[in-house]
Scaffold this motif. Structure first.
Motif, PDB file in Angstrom:
ATOM      1  N   GLN A  86       0.808  -1.255  -0.018  1.00 41.83           N
ATOM      2  CA  GLN A  86       0.187  -0.120   0.081  1.00 41.83           C
ATOM      3  C   GLN A  86       1.097   1.514   0.034  1.00 41.83           C
ATOM      4  O   GLN A  86       0.599   2.155  -0.712  1.00 41.83           O
ATOM      5  N   ALA A  87       1.835   1.291   0.793  1.00 43.86           N
ATOM      6  CA  ALA A  87       2.946   2.465   0.829  1.00 43.86           C
ATOM      7  C   ALA A  87       3.575   2.485  -0.624  1.00 43.86           C
ATOM      8  O   ALA A  87       3.685   3.770  -0.993  1.00 43.86           O
ATOM      9  N   ALA A  88       3.917   1.430  -1.131  1.00 41.20           N
ATOM     10  CA  ALA A  88       4.406   1.498  -2.732  1.00 41.20           C
ATOM     11  C   ALA A  88       3.437   2.316  -3.551  1.00 41.20           C
ATOM     12  O   ALA A  88       3.882   3.116  -4.432  1.00 41.20           O
ATOM     13  N   LEU A  89       2.092   1.712  -3.440  1.00 36.63           N
ATOM     14  CA  LEU A  89       0.983   2.221  -4.363  1.00 36.63           C
ATOM     15  C   LEU A  89       0.835   3.717  -4.135  1.00 36.63           C
ATOM     16  O   LEU A  89       0.835   4.631  -5.154  1.00 36.63           O
ATOM     17  N   ASP A  90       0.990   4.335  -2.814  1.00 32.53           N
ATOM     18  CA  ASP A  90       0.643   5.695  -2.467  1.00 32.53           C
ATOM     19  C   ASP A  90       1.879   6.451  -3.145  1.00 32.53           C
ATOM     20  O   ASP A  90       1.551   7.468  -3.564  1.00 32.53           O
ATOM     21  N   GLY A  91       2.990   5.841  -2.986  1.00 36.88           N
ATOM     22  CA  GLY A  91       4.208   6.616  -3.487  1.00 36.88           C
ATOM     23  C   GLY A  91       4.179   6.628  -5.073  1.00 36.88           C
ATOM     24  O   GLY A  91       4.375   7.720  -5.510  1.00 36.88           O
ATOM     25  N   PHE A  92       3.641   5.684  -5.887  1.00 37.03           N
ATOM     26  CA  PHE A  92       3.355   5.738  -7.030  1.00 37.03           C
ATOM     27  C   PHE A  92       2.330   6.619  -7.662  1.00 37.03           C
ATOM     28  O   PHE A  92       2.443   7.307  -8.703  1.00 37.03           O
ATOM     29  N   LYS A  93       1.486   6.736  -6.747  1.00 38.66           N
ATOM     30  CA  LYS A  93       0.316   7.599  -7.188  1.00 38.66           C
ATOM     31  C   LYS A  93       0.611   8.882  -6.932  1.00 38.66           C
ATOM     32  O   LYS A  93       0.453   9.920  -8.004  1.00 38.66           O
ATOM     33  N   ALA A  94       1.576   9.112  -5.976  1.00 36.79           N
ATOM     34  CA  ALA A  94       1.968  10.632  -5.823  1.00 36.79           C
ATOM     35  C   ALA A  94       2.909  11.119  -7.105  1.00 36.79           C
ATOM     36  O   ALA A  94       2.943  12.159  -7.568  1.00 36.79           O
ATOM     37  N   ARG A  95       3.732  10.094  -7.438  1.00 36.87           N
ATOM     38  CA  ARG A  95       4.404  10.319  -8.612  1.00 36.87           C
ATOM     39  C   ARG A  95       3.775  10.555  -9.859  1.00 36.87           C
ATOM     40  O   ARG A  95       3.890  11.590 -10.598  1.00 36.87           O
ATOM     41  N   ALA A  96       2.928   9.712 -10.201  1.00 35.04           N
ATOM     42  CA  ALA A  96       1.856   9.894 -11.308  1.00 35.04           C
ATOM     43  C   ALA A  96       1.080  11.402 -11.178  1.00 35.04           C
ATOM     44  O   ALA A  96       1.433  12.091 -12.328  1.00 35.04           O
ATOM     45  N   GLU A  97       0.856  11.926 -10.060  1.00 31.97           N
ATOM     46  CA  GLU A  97       0.417  13.105 -10.087  1.00 31.97           C
ATOM     47  C   GLU A  97       1.306  14.400 -10.335  1.00 31.97           C
ATOM     48  O   GLU A  97       1.241  15.258 -10.897  1.00 31.97           O
ATOM     49  N   GLU A  98       2.585  13.938  -9.807  1.00 33.16           N
ATOM     50  CA  GLU A  98       3.475  15.111  -9.989  1.00 33.16           C
ATOM     51  C   GLU A  98       3.925  14.986 -11.499  1.00 33.16           C
ATOM     52  O   GLU A  98       4.252  16.306 -11.857  1.00 33.16           O
ATOM     53  N   VAL A  99       3.865  13.984 -12.166  1.00 33.77           N
ATOM     54  CA  VAL A  99       4.228  14.226 -13.582  1.00 33.77           C
ATOM     55  C   VAL A  99       2.923  14.757 -14.378  1.00 33.77           C
ATOM     56  O   VAL A  99       3.339  15.541 -15.376  1.00 33.77           O
ATOM     57  N   ARG A 100       1.779  14.342 -14.126  1.00 34.20           N
ATOM     58  CA  ARG A 100       0.514  15.079 -14.617  1.00 34.20           C
ATOM     59  C   ARG A 100       0.787  16.509 -14.584  1.00 34.20           C
ATOM     60  O   ARG A 100       0.407  17.375 -15.459  1.00 34.20           O
ATOM     61  N   ARG A 101       1.147  17.232 -13.552  1.00 31.65           N
ATOM     62  CA  ARG A 101       1.436  18.557 -13.096  1.00 31.65           C
ATOM     63  C   ARG A 101       2.553  19.126 -14.057  1.00 31.65           C
ATOM     64  O   ARG A 101       2.223  20.027 -14.525  1.00 31.65           O
ATOM     65  N   ALA A 102       3.598  18.327 -14.233  1.00 26.49           N
ATOM     66  CA  ALA A 102       4.575  18.858 -15.068  1.00 26.49           C
ATOM     67  C   ALA A 102       4.143  18.889 -16.496  1.00 26.49           C
ATOM     68  O   ALA A 102       4.514  19.872 -17.048  1.00 26.49           O
ATOM     69  N   ILE A 103       3.348  17.804 -16.842  1.00 21.41           N
ATOM     70  CA  ILE A 103       2.880  17.760 -18.160  1.00 21.41           C
ATOM     71  C   ILE A 103       2.004  19.081 -18.648  1.00 21.41           C
ATOM     72  O   ILE A 103       2.156  19.767 -19.650  1.00 21.41           O
ATOM     73  N   ALA A 104       1.185  19.306 -17.722  1.00 20.81           N
ATOM     74  CA  ALA A 104       0.195  20.343 -17.777  1.00 20.81           C
ATOM     75  C   ALA A 104       1.010  21.791 -17.520  1.00 20.81           C
ATOM     76  O   ALA A 104       0.169  22.749 -17.723  1.00 20.81           O
ATOM     77  N   GLY A 105       2.270  21.823 -17.320  1.00 18.57           N
ATOM     78  CA  GLY A 105       2.908  23.076 -17.051  1.00 18.57           C
ATOM     79  C   GLY A 105       2.704  23.768 -15.608  1.00 18.57           C
ATOM     80  O   GLY A 105       2.841  25.046 -15.631  1.00 18.57           O
ATOM     81  N   GLU A 106       2.201  23.101 -14.710  1.00 14.83           N
ATOM     82  CA  GLU A 106       1.838  23.594 -13.425  1.00 14.83           C
ATOM     83  C   GLU A 106       3.002  23.723 -12.601  1.00 14.83           C
ATOM     84  O   GLU A 106       3.515  24.808 -12.365  1.00 14.83           O
TER      85      GLU A 106
END
Length: 377
Positions: free
Chosen positions: A259-279
């Motif tokens: 579960q901790a690994a899943l939470d970490g990867f979800k946080a990474r995915a959100e981080e990448v999405r924000r970078a793609i959106a230019g935020e």
């Protein structure tokens, strides 16, 4: 999500002889060249060559009088141990395929395919292996024969890799103590990588309790140094979960870290999405192209899906007594399965390294500091 996918050890400090004087320039140049060639071989997954290059570099340092626990040896030992580990894994796969082939009567055909797949580019050594194996089959059952084959078993390389990496661990821990934790971030990260590989080796040799200890040590360091969205941190959680699942701690403890690994990867995915959106972006994402960010998001999303499936499996499975420790308990007549300590540290790693191919460099004398030597399960 193995340790092989994580940060490599830091560059070596200038080597000095035990009397404090720098080693001769020509020797230092040879070591630097061999280290560069060894790292290239690791990157190309040419494990046999990587083992030879790092072993030669360590031998030169020994001949030049470099102290057995000199800080310059830590990165060399780390890469040497990693190469031995990867070599053992590759040989384990080949041997497994050969065993299957023997059962189907297609030994020669499958052996040729396995050799091409694993040892591509090492034609001379393929010939040596096949010749040696042929002799072993002809002389099977003869007293005193087949001794060389014993020396090349993957188990030997796994054990050698563990001992080599454990010495690297000792050196990094000494250096961190000397500098102070706040001034030794790179050394702490290198120490975490040592622990991850030690855990990987213990898993491969079915010493799961020891693997848990090593993975926990790596996770503790990475948690202190990396952000929650770090892929390396999430991977460390997952590696710990795989070992926990095979110990008496069982599935509940494993589930926590999946579960901790899943939470970490979800946080990474959100981080990448924000970078793609230019935020917003992070330092590593700022260095990526748009295409690389898209690939990163796709990769992380696939990992998230895999972990969600794993969590469902762990939740659905009934809680049961650990089969591994239960079986050992039964075989030992009910004796407790507590972790046992070795009688003492292995002082000479030479006998642990693939003796058929080359003499290994004399191992660092871990016995000089027995209080820091970690017992192996």
């Amino acid at each position: 999500m193995s340790a092989a996918d994580t940060t490599e050890a830091t560059a070596p400090a200038p080597a000095r002889a035990s009397n404090g004087t720098p080693i001769p320039e020509d020797k230092a140049a040879q070591v630097a060249r061999l280290l560069a060639e060894g790292k290239k071989a690791l990157a190309l997954k040419q494990w046999e060559e990587a083992v030879e290059k790092h072993a030669s570099a360590l031998q030169i340092q020994d001949e030049a009088g470099v102290d057995q626990l000199d800080v310059s040896k830590a990165p060399l030992l780390f890469n040497y141990g990693r190469a031995l580990f990867e070599l053992a894994l590759s040989q384990q796969g080949v041997m497994g395929k050969e065993e299957v082939a023997k059962g189907t009567g297609t030994v020669d055909e499958d052996k040729e395919k396995a050799g091409k797949f694993v040892f591509e580019g090492d034609g001379d050594e393929d010939g040596e292996e096949e010749e040696g194996e042929g002799e072993g089959e002809e002389q099977d059952g003869a007293d005193g024969e087949g001794g060389d084959e014993e020396e090349d078993l993957p188990e030997d390389d796994f054990n050698a890799a563990w001992e080599v990496l454990d010495v690297a661990r000792t050196i990094y821990e000494r250096e961190i103590a000397r500098k102070g934790a706040d001034n030794a971030r790179d050394d702490r990260m290198s120490l975490a990588e040592c622990y991850l590989f030690l855990g990987d080796i213990s898993c491969e040799t079915e010493k799961f309790d020891q693997a848990v200890l090593d993975y926990r040590a790596a996770l503790e360091i990475k948690t202190a140094l990396l952000p929650p969205s770090s892929r390396a941190l999430a991977s460390a959680h997952y590696q710990l979960s795989t070992a926990l699942e095979l110990t008496s701690a069982g599935r509940p403890a494993a589930l926590e870290h999946v579960q901790a690994a899943l939470d970490g990867f979800k946080a990474r995915a959100e981080e990448v999405r924000r970078a793609i959106a230019g935020e917003t972006t992070t330092e590593d994402l700022a260095r990526m192209t748009e295409r690389e960010r898209e690939a990163e998001l796709k990769d992380v999303s696939e990992l998230i899906g895999d972990l969600e499936v794993k969590i469902d499996e762990l939740k659905a499975a009934p809680v049961r007594e650990d089969l591994v420790s239960g079986t050992i308990n039964h075989l030992l007549g009910g004796i407790g399965g507590e972790v046992k300590q070795d009688a003492g540290p292995v002082n000479d790693l030479t006998s642990m390294v693939r003796k058929k191919k080359r003499p290994a460099p004399e191992a660092p004398a871990a016995a000089e500091d027995k209080s820091e030597k970690k017992p192996r399960v």
